[in-house]
Motif scaffolding. Sequence first.
Motif, PDB file in Angstrom:
ATOM      1  N   LYS A  16       6.557  10.814 -17.942  1.00 19.25           N
ATOM      2  CA  LYS A  16       6.981   9.882 -16.888  1.00 19.25           C
ATOM      3  C   LYS A  16       8.481  10.027 -16.612  1.00 19.25           C
ATOM      4  CE  LYS A  16       4.758   6.736 -15.357  1.00 19.25           C
ATOM      5  NZ  LYS A  16       4.097   6.649 -14.052  1.00 19.25           N
TER       6      LYS A  16
ATOM      7  N   GLU B  23      18.964   2.866 -11.730  1.00 21.96           N
ATOM      8  CA  GLU B  23      18.348   3.875 -12.596  1.00 21.96           C
ATOM      9  C   GLU B  23      19.361   4.444 -13.581  1.00 21.96           C
ATOM     10  OE1 GLU B  23      15.101   4.539 -12.271  1.00 21.96           O
ATOM     11  OE2 GLU B  23      15.036   6.085 -13.813  1.00 21.96           O
TER      12      GLU B  23
ATOM     13  N   HIS C 123       0.330   7.382 -14.466  1.00 24.54           N
ATOM     14  CA  HIS C 123       0.549   8.004 -13.164  1.00 24.54           C
ATOM     15  C   HIS C 123      -0.432   7.415 -12.167  1.00 24.54           C
ATOM     16  CE1 HIS C 123       3.347  11.319 -13.815  1.00 24.54           C
ATOM     17  NE2 HIS C 123       2.805  11.522 -14.996  1.00 24.54           N
ATOM     18  N   GLU C 124      -0.132   7.573 -10.905  1.00 28.07           N
ATOM     19  CA  GLU C 124      -1.143   7.280  -9.892  1.00 28.07           C
ATOM     20  C   GLU C 124      -2.155   8.427  -9.893  1.00 28.07           C
ATOM     21  OE1 GLU C 124      -1.620   4.669  -8.500  1.00 28.07           O
ATOM     22  OE2 GLU C 124       0.226   3.628  -8.091  1.00 28.07           O
TER      23      GLU C 124
ATOM     24  N   LEU D 288       3.505   9.682  -5.315  1.00 25.00           N
ATOM     25  CA  LEU D 288       3.152   9.276  -6.680  1.00 25.00           C
ATOM     26  C   LEU D 288       1.789   9.841  -7.072  1.00 25.00           C
ATOM     27  CD1 LEU D 288       4.256   5.550  -6.478  1.00 25.00           C
ATOM     28  CD2 LEU D 288       5.523   7.461  -7.448  1.00 25.00           C
TER      29      LEU D 288
ATOM     30  N   ARG E 291      12.099  -4.428   0.099  1.00 28.03           N
ATOM     31  CA  ARG E 291      10.872  -5.164  -0.138  1.00 28.03           C
ATOM     32  C   ARG E 291      11.169  -6.651  -0.226  1.00 28.03           C
ATOM     33  NH1 ARG E 291       6.976  -2.413  -4.149  1.00 28.03           N
ATOM     34  NH2 ARG E 291       6.957  -0.994  -2.377  1.00 28.03           N
TER      35      ARG E 291
ATOM     36  N   LEU F 293      11.974   6.682  -7.984  1.00 25.70           N
ATOM     37  CA  LEU F 293      13.006   6.135  -8.868  1.00 25.70           C
ATOM     38  C   LEU F 293      12.477   4.946  -9.668  1.00 25.70           C
ATOM     39  CD1 LEU F 293      16.006   6.298  -6.411  1.00 25.70           C
ATOM     40  CD2 LEU F 293      15.968   7.380  -8.649  1.00 25.70           C
ATOM     41  N   GLU F 294      11.625   4.185  -9.026  1.00 25.66           N
ATOM     42  CA  GLU F 294      11.076   2.997  -9.670  1.00 25.66           C
ATOM     43  C   GLU F 294      10.103   3.363 -10.794  1.00 25.66           C
ATOM     44  OE1 GLU F 294      11.219  -0.418  -8.495  1.00 25.66           O
ATOM     45  OE2 GLU F 294       9.223  -1.244  -8.813  1.00 25.66           O
ATOM     46  N   ARG F 295       9.334   4.407 -10.582  1.00 27.81           N
ATOM     47  CA  ARG F 295       8.269   4.713 -11.538  1.00 27.81           C
ATOM     48  C   ARG F 295       8.661   5.722 -12.605  1.00 27.81           C
ATOM     49  NH1 ARG F 295       2.571   3.682  -9.480  1.00 27.81           N
ATOM     50  NH2 ARG F 295       2.975   2.116  -7.909  1.00 27.81           N
ATOM     51  N   PHE F 296       9.639   6.565 -12.314  1.00 24.84           N
ATOM     52  CA  PHE F 296       9.986   7.625 -13.259  1.00 24.84           C
ATOM     53  C   PHE F 296      11.390   7.412 -13.791  1.00 24.84           C
ATOM     54  CE2 PHE F 296       6.686   9.371 -10.638  1.00 24.84           C
ATOM     55  CZ  PHE F 296       5.918  10.113 -11.519  1.00 24.84           C
ATOM     56  N   GLU F 297      11.619   7.993 -14.964  1.00 24.09           N
ATOM     57  CA  GLU F 297      12.982   8.010 -15.462  1.00 24.09           C
ATOM     58  C   GLU F 297      13.655   9.235 -14.878  1.00 24.09           C
ATOM     59  OE1 GLU F 297      13.292   7.613 -19.769  1.00 24.09           O
ATOM     60  OE2 GLU F 297      11.665   6.155 -19.543  1.00 24.09           O
TER      61      GLU F 297
ATOM     62  N   ILE G 104      12.406   5.935  -3.370  1.00 25.80           N
ATOM     63  CA  ILE G 104      12.611   4.689  -4.112  1.00 25.80           C
ATOM     64  C   ILE G 104      11.451   4.468  -5.073  1.00 25.80           C
ATOM     65  CG2 ILE G 104      12.825   2.191  -3.918  1.00 25.80           C
ATOM     66  CD1 ILE G 104      14.375   2.559  -1.403  1.00 25.80           C
ATOM     67  N   ASP G 105      10.241   4.758  -4.605  1.00 26.95           N
ATOM     68  CA  ASP G 105       9.095   4.603  -5.498  1.00 26.95           C
ATOM     69  C   ASP G 105       9.185   5.554  -6.673  1.00 26.95           C
ATOM     70  OD1 ASP G 105       7.114   2.599  -4.495  1.00 26.95           O
ATOM     71  OD2 ASP G 105       7.512   3.698  -2.648  1.00 26.95           O
TER      72      ASP G 105
ATOM     73  N   TYR H 147      18.900   1.578  -5.898  1.00 29.57           N
ATOM     74  CA  TYR H 147      17.953   2.005  -6.927  1.00 29.57           C
ATOM     75  C   TYR H 147      18.527   3.115  -7.794  1.00 29.57           C
ATOM     76  CZ  TYR H 147      13.907  -0.845  -5.952  1.00 29.57           C
ATOM     77  OH  TYR H 147      13.050  -1.900  -5.858  1.00 29.57           O
TER      78      TYR H 147
ATOM     79  N   LEU I 214       8.177   0.381   3.097  1.00 26.84           N
ATOM     80  CA  LEU I 214       8.033   0.071   1.676  1.00 26.84           C
ATOM     81  C   LEU I 214       9.267  -0.643   1.119  1.00 26.84           C
ATOM     82  CD1 LEU I 214       6.349   3.351   0.478  1.00 26.84           C
ATOM     83  CD2 LEU I 214       5.434   1.073   0.133  1.00 26.84           C
ATOM     84  N   TYR I 215      10.438  -0.246   1.655  1.00 24.40           N
ATOM     85  CA  TYR I 215      11.696  -0.856   1.219  1.00 24.40           C
ATOM     86  C   TYR I 215      12.575  -1.071   2.432  1.00 24.40           C
ATOM     87  CZ  TYR I 215      10.113   0.565  -3.338  1.00 24.40           C
ATOM     88  OH  TYR I 215       9.371   0.715  -4.456  1.00 24.40           O
TER      89      TYR I 215
ATOM     90  N   ALA J  45       4.675   6.367  -0.595  1.00 24.78           N
ATOM     91  CA  ALA J  45       4.277   6.376  -2.004  1.00 24.78           C
ATOM     92  C   ALA J  45       3.172   7.385  -2.311  1.00 24.78           C
ATOM     93  CB  ALA J  45       3.834   4.980  -2.418  1.00 24.78           C
TER      94      ALA J  45
ATOM     95  N   ASN K 260       2.919   0.539 -13.934  1.00 21.33           N
ATOM     96  CA  ASN K 260       3.472   1.688 -13.221  1.00 21.33           C
ATOM     97  C   ASN K 260       4.287   2.598 -14.121  1.00 21.33           C
ATOM     98  OD1 ASN K 260       2.299   0.752 -10.945  1.00 21.33           O
ATOM     99  ND2 ASN K 260       4.134  -0.249 -10.151  1.00 21.33           N
ATOM    100  N   ARG K 261       4.859   2.009 -15.166  1.00 20.06           N
ATOM    101  CA  ARG K 261       5.624   2.839 -16.098  1.00 20.06           C
ATOM    102  C   ARG K 261       4.703   3.583 -17.066  1.00 20.06           C
ATOM    103  NH1 ARG K 261      11.039   4.509 -15.857  1.00 20.06           N
ATOM    104  NH2 ARG K 261      12.046   3.067 -14.446  1.00 20.06           N
TER     105      ARG K 261
ATOM    106  N   ARG L  26       0.854  -1.189   0.000  1.00 19.07           N
ATOM    107  CA  ARG L  26       0.000   0.000   0.000  1.00 19.07           C
ATOM    108  C   ARG L  26       0.880   1.224   0.000  1.00 19.07           C
ATOM    109  NH1 ARG L  26      -4.482  -1.469   4.332  1.00 19.07           N
ATOM    110  NH2 ARG L  26      -4.608  -3.699   3.932  1.00 19.07           N
ATOM    111  N   MET L  27       0.234   2.387   0.024  1.00 15.81           N
ATOM    112  CA  MET L  27       0.986   3.633  -0.059  1.00 15.81           C
ATOM    113  C   MET L  27       1.949   3.820   1.108  1.00 15.81           C
ATOM    114  SD  MET L  27      -1.247   6.804  -1.125  1.00 15.81           S
ATOM    115  CE  MET L  27      -1.744   7.020  -2.793  1.00 15.81           C
ATOM    116  N   ASP L  28       1.507   3.437   2.289  1.00 16.51           N
ATOM    117  CA  ASP L  28       2.283   3.774   3.486  1.00 16.51           C
ATOM    118  C   ASP L  28       3.172   2.638   3.956  1.00 16.51           C
ATOM    119  OD1 ASP L  28       0.156   2.208   4.113  1.00 16.51           O
ATOM    120  OD2 ASP L  28      -0.186   3.113   6.069  1.00 16.51           O
TER     121      ASP L  28
END
Lengths: 496, 299
Positions: free
Chosen positions: B95, B147, A211-212, B83, A138, B117-121, B114-115, B143, A135-136, B80, A207-208, A107-109
């Motif tokens: 992105k 990246e 966007h959220e 995001l 993970r 870095l994971e989702r964006f370039e 980290i999130d 990460y 979150l990490y 997160a 996710n790539r 989840r987000m948190d």
Amino acid sequence: MLQKIINSKSKTFLAFCFCFLFGTAFISILDFSFDFVFIYFGIFVIASFLIIFWKNKFFRLVSLCILAILFAFGRYILFLPSEKNISNYAEEKVRFTAVVIQEPDIRMDGVRYIVDVKNLDKGVGEGRVYFKFALYPRYEYGDELDVYCQIKKPEQIEDFRFDKYLALKKTFAFCGVPQIRKIGENKGNFLMSSVLIVKNSFAQKINRLWHEPNASFVAGLLYGYRGGLGELQEDFNTTGVTHIVAISGYNIAIIGAIFIVILSFLRVPRKKAFWVIFSGISIFVLFAGASASVVRAGIMGLLVLFAKQLGRMSHPINLLIFTAVAMVLHSPYVLIWDAGFQLSFVATAGLIYLTPKLEILTEKIPEFFGVKKIFLETLSAIIATLPLVLYHFGRFSVVALPTNILILWIIPFIMLMGFLSVVSAFIFFPLAQLLSWITWFALEYVILIVKWFADFSFASINLSVPAVAVVLFYMCLIFYKQIYNFLEVKWLKFRI
Amino acid sequence: MKKVFIILVIILVIVLTGLFVFKIKNNFSEEAKAKETKEEVKIAIMTATELNFLDIGQGDSTFIEFKNGEQILVDCGKDAKVLEELGRVMDFRDKSIDYLIVTHPDNDHYGGCIDVLERFEIANVIYNGQQKNEDFYNEFLDYIEKENANFKIIKTEEKLDFGGDTIDFIFPDGGVVSNPSDNNSSIVFILESGDKKALFTGDMEEELEAYLIAKFSDKLDVDILKVGHHGSDSSSSQNFVDIVSPFYSVIPVGKNKYGHPSLRVIRRLERLGGEVLRTDLLHGVKILMDENLSMSQIQ
């Protein structure tokens, strides 16, 4: 009526199922436990009665019912934590090694893990432990962890039955603030691991691409993930459309319908089509994590699909109840403590039984681009789930009907386009981007509608009903004919 | 049959457009490609550099978009949630982020990185260089490596140029502060766009404020202040606030148990005649660095 039940074998079986469910409900609500010896004893006594009075049909039925209730009790007691369960170390600081046994709930948190204890430093301990972690770093399904933490027993937190929520996952203990070190991997089920690898790579592409919260929205539609919806989740709740992002019979029925369109286009005969759809949905269920709720959704979706499209089924209710029994056998807690379980059953029953009735009532109104169909289906699902929703969530969405009508038509399109975008992301990324932008517009349309309706101050009203009212309501719904007849007779008498 | 026809046409159109995009991508040489992207950026040119102070709960995160289209994310909040907030301020096709500035490795500033870095370039990461002994920090470094981003540690004062706008890193500059805590090792920088200036402070506390006043007192008079340490009363001393004299003071803050922001600090900032903006109350603050510093809520 009793004669009917006694004389029909399928009805006897149904009564048996009902008694089983009743027994489970009874013991779940009263939450008591006793030694398993009594169950053996009871079964022995009843079985002897059954043999002695086999000829007497009435006695036979009664003893079968009691037997079913005893079975229910037995199953429930077996499900309770054993004496060796790690929850016995509550309030103690322990170190143990354990394997992540369920897909981590991201989840987000933070991330929620459920691990299966292998070795405990303080002695014998087994069972599952739940904990929330950052979150990490993970950890993945199948990772072996070295955990040091204070074991706690879950308790009710205000209105939230945290203890029952965990019990649903067969977990009876959780960790305070854990210290974790990873010591191994790939200790899980091979099939599950490979499914999750595919799923994770899917999630990565999603996710790539978006966007959220749009990414979580697509993930929700495709495989029921909704950890990143954030504020949108609240709006979904307010407008009564959360069901689209939980894997429900609804999503399955859409996938099935897409299959049917393709198969009928390819002129595949019906019998074969059934197996193709069945295996397609099985793959999907596996892919979505094959948790109990997803399996249930798969069955419900197939039920609705076949009840409506591929010819009539004689008694869908039998299948419905049989499914319920199977699920309760798997985990007795779902019957009373899993709102999703209850909702999916009443919604499916509503779609199968209520929709045709409403169709008869509105025969004269013409179909208009499928709006009537969506309207009637939404209405029957709302009617069927209303008391349960009020009981569990204490609020009623006034705008659910218009919101659903405005967005449901586009959901199959989003699911298809979202799926195509993700698949093409593996092959050729720019094409995926292009498709994802088209999907984005559709997603924004849904979000716009949802936000617009959620903005009204009266969008949802707080209203809670007691459990008795829920039971009464369903009684009325099931026995409406008898009640109607009864009232008519009275009324006629009065007139005469 | 009609339906089939329509479906076929749709598929055809999609395939053709896909091929078209593919062709464009291949035809251009590297140089032309660069030009092409620049032109694309130009379409998105805004009238002014834009500061978005995101509502990510208790923590700190600011998304900056320069006039020339380059983007910076300063800190990522604690999780997160960032995001979702980036989704509110960025274009749906975008992105990538050019710079990620991590002022210091406190959870409420880099917990969401980290999130991100994971989702964006991410092309560049700028960091204050502080080592930290925790799993999250190691993961964070991993990460960044994954990246393939340029990793830069601020050690001395330096300036970066963004199409005429500048970012002037004034701390860490190698100097020693009297109380060298984690907060007091934050990256501090001044963003200059036209004749407007904004000061970003990370979690700077009084000691670092005193140090910077002694060193750069002439530079510190700005229009927009990102208030240090979520409006805690260990930061924003009277002396510092007097010198900075911001027009807008933005406090990035959420629900917390530390009593942030301190009422005393808010009053101190308000007495200067400027406006105090809280990210939690406004659900995100957007400030354009144009003539009249137009401010609005993030939509």
